[in-house]
Design an enzyme around this catalytic site. Sequence first.
Site, PDB file in Angstrom:
ATOM      1  N   ASP A  67       0.432  -1.417  -0.260  1.00  0.00           N
ATOM      2  CA  ASP A  67       0.255   0.253  -0.170  1.00  0.00           C
ATOM      3  C   ASP A  67       1.204   1.493  -0.208  1.00  0.00           C
ATOM      4  OD1 ASP A  67       1.165  -0.143   2.701  1.00  0.00           O
ATOM      5  OD2 ASP A  67      -0.962  -0.171   3.692  1.00  0.00           O
ATOM      6  N   ASN A 136      -7.372  -3.427  14.840  1.00  0.00           N
ATOM      7  CA  ASN A 136      -8.243  -3.565  14.423  1.00  0.00           C
ATOM      8  C   ASN A 136      -8.483  -4.419  13.572  1.00  0.00           C
ATOM      9  OD1 ASN A 136      -7.537  -2.139  12.092  1.00  0.00           O
ATOM     10  ND2 ASN A 136      -9.052  -0.303  12.153  1.00  0.00           N
ATOM     11  N   HIS A 138      -6.833  -4.652  10.283  1.00  0.00           N
ATOM     12  CA  HIS A 138      -7.317  -4.614   9.668  1.00  0.00           C
ATOM     13  C   HIS A 138      -5.491  -6.002   9.002  1.00  0.00           C
ATOM     14  CE1 HIS A 138      -4.356  -1.027  10.050  1.00  0.00           C
ATOM     15  NE2 HIS A 138      -3.847  -1.304   9.809  1.00  0.00           N
ATOM     16  N   GLU A 143      -9.710  -1.584   5.479  1.00  0.00           N
ATOM     17  CA  GLU A 143      -9.823  -1.513   7.353  1.00  0.00           C
ATOM     18  C   GLU A 143     -11.545  -2.821   7.292  1.00  0.00           C
ATOM     19  OE1 GLU A 143      -8.598  -0.416   9.579  1.00  0.00           O
ATOM     20  OE2 GLU A 143      -7.803   1.779   8.226  1.00  0.00           O
TER      21      GLU A 143
HETATM   22  P1  PGA Z   1       3.042  -1.521  12.780  1.00  0.00           P
HETATM   23  O1  PGA Z   1       1.155  -1.175  11.974  1.00  0.00           O
HETATM   24  O2  PGA Z   1       3.158  -2.897  12.535  1.00  0.00           O
HETATM   25  O3  PGA Z   1       2.599  -0.726  13.016  1.00  0.00           O
HETATM   26  O4  PGA Z   1       1.506  -2.159  14.185  1.00  0.00           O
HETATM   27  C1  PGA Z   1       0.249  -2.672  11.077  1.00  0.00           C
HETATM   28  C2  PGA Z   1      -0.565  -2.846  10.214  1.00  0.00           C
HETATM   29  O5  PGA Z   1      -0.655  -1.674  10.672  1.00  0.00           O
HETATM   30  O6  PGA Z   1      -0.792  -3.003   9.416  1.00  0.00           O
END
Ligand code: PGA
Length: 242
Positions: A67, A136, A138, A143
């Site tokens: 992304d 959450n 995602h 999301e």
């Molecule tokens: P993080 O993010 O590795 O910074 O915890 C993971 C994500 O949001 O997919």
Amino acid sequence: MKLVVVKGYEEMSKVAAEVMGKVINEKPDAVLGLATGGTPIGMYKELINMNKAGKVDFNKITTVNLDEYIGLAGTHEQSYRYFMNKNLFDHINIDKEKTYVPNGLAENIEEEGKAYDKKIDELGGTDIQLLGVGNNGHVAFNEPDKALIAGTHLTGLTESTIEANSRFFDSMEEVPKTAITMGLGQIMKSKKILLIASGEGKAEAMKELFSRKITTECPVTMLNMHRDVTVIIDEAAAKFVK
Ligand code: PGA
């Protein structure tokens, strides 16, 4: 799903780098699906060390990232292209021409998404897709929602994600509110999936994943439908996994 519970972040990073290293050594021209965020940084450091020690060779490797924020140029310090260069590509023997990150500045994001999916398909798909997970649930920027989109697409970020990501920006206002992300359909096409997570913030999402219920309201649960998933998480993230 193969579950590996490790002590903490450092061990997670080492074990995950070994999994990735094995894929590279077995297939020197593999296509790696890569991820950004705080979670994979340690794993990338390990891979850099392995590369410098001659244990893995990126010479023939291609990478595709999950992304990118909309509106950030690759030179912007918070863009995911910048992240990948800084945390991995600048330190290994990879041909940057063969590293793909969606273009968050594309005029037509829908077209960019289609072209990105086409590119991945032309490359023969990813041999391994690395994933982090949001608090959450995602995956990439897919999301929780009533429906998920299969291909690479434009998406809005939830408040919780904007807040989580604001730690990398000077203020909440500066966090982009939209992104282009690979969809779950494209992610699920990967031959192998490697999910890494560390810390208690991820414990609920891991509980959902291992509850074996599949719901778009917790996108990571989709991985229950994939044949070859390895989950490497630390004890804090595995707190509620039975
Ligand atoms: P993080 O993010 O590795 O910074 O915890 C993971 C994500 O949001 O997919």
